[in-house]
Design a protein around this motif. Structure first.
Motif, PDB file in Angstrom:
ATOM      1  N   THR A 183       2.168   2.134  -0.201  1.00 23.74           N
ATOM      2  CA  THR A 183       2.988   2.351   0.669  1.00 23.74           C
ATOM      3  C   THR A 183       3.404   3.725   1.096  1.00 23.74           C
ATOM      4  O   THR A 183       3.067   4.646   0.159  1.00 23.74           O
ATOM      5  N   HIS A 184       4.269   4.286   2.217  1.00 24.14           N
ATOM      6  CA  HIS A 184       4.338   5.541   2.710  1.00 24.14           C
ATOM      7  C   HIS A 184       5.880   5.613   2.942  1.00 24.14           C
ATOM      8  O   HIS A 184       6.256   4.594   3.770  1.00 24.14           O
ATOM      9  N   PRO A 185       6.490   6.737   2.878  1.00 15.54           N
ATOM     10  CA  PRO A 185       7.856   6.827   3.692  1.00 15.54           C
ATOM     11  C   PRO A 185       7.428   6.722   5.164  1.00 15.54           C
ATOM     12  O   PRO A 185       6.416   7.198   5.853  1.00 15.54           O
ATOM     13  N   TYR A 186       8.286   6.111   6.122  1.00 14.93           N
ATOM     14  CA  TYR A 186       8.473   6.001   7.415  1.00 14.93           C
ATOM     15  C   TYR A 186       8.081   7.138   8.093  1.00 14.93           C
ATOM     16  O   TYR A 186       7.240   7.108   8.997  1.00 14.93           O
ATOM     17  N   THR A 187       8.605   8.247   7.726  1.00 18.98           N
ATOM     18  CA  THR A 187       8.552   9.569   8.304  1.00 18.98           C
ATOM     19  C   THR A 187       6.970  10.043   8.208  1.00 18.98           C
ATOM     20  O   THR A 187       6.578  10.953   8.868  1.00 18.98           O
ATOM     21  N   TRP A 188       6.185   9.618   7.225  1.00 26.52           N
ATOM     22  CA  TRP A 188       5.119   9.770   6.975  1.00 26.52           C
ATOM     23  C   TRP A 188       4.259   9.548   8.512  1.00 26.52           C
ATOM     24  O   TRP A 188       3.020  10.182   8.768  1.00 26.52           O
TER      25      TRP A 188
END
Length: 133
Positions: free
Chosen positions: A3-8
């Protein structure tokens, strides 16, 4: 689950969109490279930024992939990957770094363009025996 932050996702898109393909580099085997600005190297996890080189290395037209990660005003950590025909550890070694044949890196000071110029020279200077036939 990875998973990654959406902003990534937006940052990843911007970085990949700015990637450059140099088909004549690395003895004509091709180099694809991208830069990660300081604002992104400090805003996102190391795992996210380091994973970029594995995305770039999927470019069929380039044997070598490089990601320049800005970690200071004039300091760059560069990650290199090769599909095996270019010994990126030999090139990184010429620039004070190391690694192994398919994955290597180095740290350099200067502008991104200066670091890329040094990388191009190092890839061109890799001895012929470092290239698989």
């Amino acid at each position: 689950m990875d998973t990654h932050p959406y902003t990534w996702l937006a940052a990843l898109g911007r970085i990949l969109q700015s990637a450059v393909l140099e088909q004549g580099a690395a003895r004509g085997l091709g180099l694809v490279h991208a830069r990660v600005p300081l604002e992104d190297t400090t805003r996102f996890r190391t795992e996210e930024v380091d994973g970029l080189v594995d995305i770039l290395r999927t470019a069929a037209e380039a044997e070598v992939a490089a990601v320049l990660k800005q970690v200071g005003n004039q300091r760059w950590i560069t990650s290199l990957r090769s599909d095996g025909r270019v010994d990126v550890a030999a090139a990184a070694g010429l620039l004070g770094g190391g690694g192994h044949r398919a994955a290597a890196g180095f740290t350099a000071d200067g502008t991104a363009d200066e670091v890329l110029a040094s990388l191009r020279e190092a890839l061109a200077a890799v001895p012929p025996q470092a290239l698989a036939s």
